[in-house]
Design a protein around this motif. Sequence first.
Motif, PDB file in Angstrom:
ATOM      1  N   VAL A  38       0.813  -1.151  -0.254  1.00  0.00           N
ATOM      2  CA  VAL A  38      -0.079  -0.001   0.026  1.00  0.00           C
ATOM      3  C   VAL A  38       0.912   1.255  -0.150  1.00  0.00           C
ATOM      4  O   VAL A  38       1.858   1.291   0.589  1.00  0.00           O
ATOM      5  N   GLY A  39       0.476   2.333  -0.758  1.00  0.00           N
ATOM      6  CA  GLY A  39       0.991   3.429  -0.907  1.00  0.00           C
ATOM      7  C   GLY A  39       0.573   4.393  -1.840  1.00  0.00           C
ATOM      8  O   GLY A  39      -0.499   4.160  -2.456  1.00  0.00           O
ATOM      9  N   LYS A  40       1.087   5.355  -2.028  1.00  0.00           N
ATOM     10  CA  LYS A  40       0.928   6.560  -3.061  1.00  0.00           C
ATOM     11  C   LYS A  40       0.557   5.847  -4.251  1.00  0.00           C
ATOM     12  O   LYS A  40      -0.510   5.962  -5.131  1.00  0.00           O
ATOM     13  N   THR A  41       1.501   5.052  -4.763  1.00  0.00           N
ATOM     14  CA  THR A  41       1.268   4.064  -6.014  1.00  0.00           C
ATOM     15  C   THR A  41       1.391   2.730  -5.414  1.00  0.00           C
ATOM     16  O   THR A  41       2.537   2.214  -5.094  1.00  0.00           O
ATOM     17  N   PRO A  42       0.454   2.043  -5.471  1.00  0.00           N
ATOM     18  CA  PRO A  42       0.415   0.445  -5.049  1.00  0.00           C
ATOM     19  C   PRO A  42       1.155  -0.254  -6.104  1.00  0.00           C
ATOM     20  O   PRO A  42       1.580  -0.245  -6.947  1.00  0.00           O
ATOM     21  N   SER A  43       1.889  -1.434  -5.350  1.00  0.00           N
ATOM     22  CA  SER A  43       2.901  -2.084  -6.114  1.00  0.00           C
ATOM     23  C   SER A  43       3.062  -3.583  -5.707  1.00  0.00           C
ATOM     24  O   SER A  43       2.425  -3.859  -4.291  1.00  0.00           O
ATOM     25  N   MET A  44       3.493  -4.346  -6.301  1.00  0.00           N
ATOM     26  CA  MET A  44       3.705  -5.839  -5.692  1.00  0.00           C
ATOM     27  C   MET A  44       4.975  -5.783  -5.207  1.00  0.00           C
ATOM     28  O   MET A  44       5.928  -4.851  -5.313  1.00  0.00           O
ATOM     29  N   SER A  45       5.302  -6.689  -4.174  1.00  0.00           N
ATOM     30  CA  SER A  45       6.532  -6.711  -3.482  1.00  0.00           C
ATOM     31  C   SER A  45       7.677  -6.874  -4.282  1.00  0.00           C
ATOM     32  O   SER A  45       7.504  -7.580  -5.407  1.00  0.00           O
ATOM     33  N   LYS A  46       8.907  -6.547  -3.775  1.00  0.00           N
ATOM     34  CA  LYS A  46      10.100  -6.818  -4.482  1.00  0.00           C
ATOM     35  C   LYS A  46      10.669  -8.430  -4.879  1.00  0.00           C
ATOM     36  O   LYS A  46      10.701  -8.667  -5.974  1.00  0.00           O
ATOM     37  N   GLN A  47       9.857  -9.227  -3.864  1.00  0.00           N
ATOM     38  CA  GLN A  47      10.230 -10.490  -3.818  1.00  0.00           C
ATOM     39  C   GLN A  47       9.039 -11.119  -5.077  1.00  0.00           C
ATOM     40  O   GLN A  47       9.547 -11.843  -5.857  1.00  0.00           O
ATOM     41  N   HIS A  48       7.841 -10.430  -5.151  1.00  0.00           N
ATOM     42  CA  HIS A  48       7.167 -11.037  -6.408  1.00  0.00           C
ATOM     43  C   HIS A  48       7.660 -10.673  -7.537  1.00  0.00           C
ATOM     44  O   HIS A  48       7.660 -11.400  -8.509  1.00  0.00           O
ATOM     45  N   ARG A  49       8.402  -9.617  -7.822  1.00  0.00           N
ATOM     46  CA  ARG A  49       8.577  -9.040  -9.082  1.00  0.00           C
ATOM     47  C   ARG A  49      10.094  -9.813  -9.247  1.00  0.00           C
ATOM     48  O   ARG A  49      10.343 -10.252 -10.533  1.00  0.00           O
ATOM     49  N   LEU A  50      10.818 -10.089  -8.352  1.00  0.00           N
ATOM     50  CA  LEU A  50      12.056 -10.971  -8.714  1.00  0.00           C
ATOM     51  C   LEU A  50      11.621 -12.490  -8.987  1.00  0.00           C
ATOM     52  O   LEU A  50      12.462 -13.008 -10.062  1.00  0.00           O
ATOM     53  N   ARG A  51      10.475 -13.075  -8.582  1.00  0.00           N
ATOM     54  CA  ARG A  51      10.231 -14.143  -9.064  1.00  0.00           C
ATOM     55  C   ARG A  51       9.674 -14.115 -10.368  1.00  0.00           C
ATOM     56  O   ARG A  51       9.789 -15.282 -11.199  1.00  0.00           O
ATOM     57  N   ILE A  52       9.065 -13.195 -10.935  1.00  0.00           N
ATOM     58  CA  ILE A  52       8.621 -12.886 -12.173  1.00  0.00           C
ATOM     59  C   ILE A  52       9.860 -12.911 -13.136  1.00  0.00           C
ATOM     60  O   ILE A  52       9.985 -13.546 -14.166  1.00  0.00           O
ATOM     61  N   ARG A  53      10.854 -11.966 -12.820  1.00  0.00           N
ATOM     62  CA  ARG A  53      12.124 -11.917 -13.505  1.00  0.00           C
ATOM     63  C   ARG A  53      12.826 -13.100 -13.555  1.00  0.00           C
ATOM     64  O   ARG A  53      13.319 -13.624 -14.620  1.00  0.00           O
ATOM     65  N   SER A  54      12.707 -13.961 -12.719  1.00  0.00           N
ATOM     66  CA  SER A  54      13.699 -15.362 -12.229  1.00  0.00           C
ATOM     67  C   SER A  54      12.593 -16.269 -13.480  1.00  0.00           C
ATOM     68  O   SER A  54      13.409 -17.095 -14.263  1.00  0.00           O
ATOM     69  N   ALA A  55      11.395 -16.343 -13.735  1.00  0.00           N
ATOM     70  CA  ALA A  55      10.822 -17.153 -14.531  1.00  0.00           C
ATOM     71  C   ALA A  55      11.150 -16.866 -15.936  1.00  0.00           C
ATOM     72  O   ALA A  55      11.219 -17.548 -16.809  1.00  0.00           O
ATOM     73  N   LEU A  56      11.194 -15.372 -16.188  1.00  0.00           N
ATOM     74  CA  LEU A  56      11.479 -15.118 -17.458  1.00  0.00           C
ATOM     75  C   LEU A  56      12.770 -15.632 -17.776  1.00  0.00           C
ATOM     76  O   LEU A  56      12.958 -15.860 -19.135  1.00  0.00           O
ATOM     77  N   HIS A  57      13.818 -15.390 -17.093  1.00  0.00           N
ATOM     78  CA  HIS A  57      15.192 -15.710 -17.303  1.00  0.00           C
ATOM     79  C   HIS A  57      15.278 -17.290 -17.529  1.00  0.00           C
ATOM     80  O   HIS A  57      16.021 -17.635 -18.399  1.00  0.00           O
ATOM     81  N   HIS A  58      14.418 -18.091 -16.771  1.00  0.00           N
ATOM     82  CA  HIS A  58      14.602 -19.494 -17.114  1.00  0.00           C
ATOM     83  C   HIS A  58      13.996 -19.893 -18.384  1.00  0.00           C
ATOM     84  O   HIS A  58      14.360 -20.926 -19.325  1.00  0.00           O
ATOM     85  N   LEU A  59      12.698 -19.096 -18.802  1.00  0.00           N
ATOM     86  CA  LEU A  59      12.289 -19.360 -20.195  1.00  0.00           C
ATOM     87  C   LEU A  59      13.116 -18.793 -21.107  1.00  0.00           C
ATOM     88  O   LEU A  59      13.209 -19.680 -22.189  1.00  0.00           O
ATOM     89  N   ARG A  60      13.814 -17.807 -21.025  1.00  0.00           N
ATOM     90  CA  ARG A  60      14.695 -17.417 -21.941  1.00  0.00           C
ATOM     91  C   ARG A  60      15.801 -18.269 -22.251  1.00  0.00           C
ATOM     92  O   ARG A  60      16.396 -18.433 -23.355  1.00  0.00           O
ATOM     93  N   LEU A  61      16.470 -18.991 -21.326  1.00  0.00           N
ATOM     94  CA  LEU A  61      17.426 -19.994 -21.300  1.00  0.00           C
ATOM     95  C   LEU A  61      17.006 -21.281 -21.820  1.00  0.00           C
ATOM     96  O   LEU A  61      17.993 -22.128 -22.124  1.00  0.00           O
ATOM     97  N   GLY A  62      15.697 -21.436 -21.939  1.00  0.00           N
ATOM     98  CA  GLY A  62      15.405 -22.823 -22.423  1.00  0.00           C
ATOM     99  C   GLY A  62      15.318 -23.672 -21.434  1.00  0.00           C
ATOM    100  O   GLY A  62      15.320 -25.052 -21.684  1.00  0.00           O
ATOM    101  N   ASP A  63      15.355 -23.523 -20.303  1.00  0.00           N
ATOM    102  CA  ASP A  63      15.491 -24.437 -19.125  1.00  0.00           C
ATOM    103  C   ASP A  63      13.789 -25.040 -18.739  1.00  0.00           C
ATOM    104  O   ASP A  63      13.922 -26.128 -18.164  1.00  0.00           O
ATOM    105  N   VAL A  64      12.965 -24.795 -19.290  1.00  0.00           N
ATOM    106  CA  VAL A  64      11.628 -25.045 -19.179  1.00  0.00           C
ATOM    107  C   VAL A  64      11.414 -26.291 -20.174  1.00  0.00           C
ATOM    108  O   VAL A  64      11.375 -26.454 -21.183  1.00  0.00           O
TER     109      VAL A  64
END
Length: 280
Positions: free
Chosen positions: A215-241
């Motif tokens: 909660v704040g002036k501009t609501p956001s998801m937590s840093k941990q949540h965003r890091l998980r999305i970034r990690s998921a994209l990284h694995h997809l980019r590398l062809g790990d899936v």
Amino acid sequence: MIARNSSAYYDPFDLPKEPRPFTKVKPKTKLRRIDRPTADLREVQDRIYYRLLRDLKVPRYLCGGVKGRSVMMNVRLHNGAPVIVTLDIKAWFPSITPQHVYRALRKVLNCSTRVAKLLTALTTFDGHLPQGASTSSAIANLVLFSIDRPLRTRSARMGVQYSSFVDDLPLSGSNARRLIPVAIATLKRAGFAISRSKLLVMGSGARKVVNGIVVGKTPSMSKQHRLRIRSALHHLRLGDVPEADRDKYIASLKGRIVHLASVNPAQAMPFQAELMRILN
């Protein structure tokens, strides 16, 4: 008649909560019971929802399971508060009995005894409110409204904002802490309990989170949540899936990015662009 033998129209199953891909330590598998109404009963419940429950004019503080309302509406009610308390009703749907439902239909909707009994029989299963029924969220709101008057009254008197999103009850304002015993007593009186492990008090200087959203002036998801999305994209980019899991993995990833976009479009834009680059 369906109401007399409604239990025969359910096909319950346990839905496992799948661990996040690529986690180093696999958590214990958690099972969520889904009651799953079927056949004619499912059709009847859909009719009850669309013809009776969907368009009910419910109080502003009820945000979950209400047409036109969202988790962001619930979050915005508490934006800027110096203190936020979040409480979680323990086993909310399984704790709602046919007696709770019957009383709510009589008290809130002013149904006749006969109608209330019939609707209760059609919308409850095995002594509780069923997970997976189209009517359950709306009925849970009616049950909460039928029992929480003491909490609503004290909140208004003490200048505290109170709301609900399904089983999550946020309280915000300088006096929010003082209402914790009131909330616990109100729910206990009706046969419900608070999950003590999920009770959070976020005071001055603390990061404030409601329904997983910062909660704040501009609501956001937590840093941990965003890091998980970034990690998921990284694995997809590398062809790990694995190829067999790729479609499901991408669908889950898209869902998380869409949810982020509903909270903070600016945070989601780089992830959306990166996913498009990978898929193209």
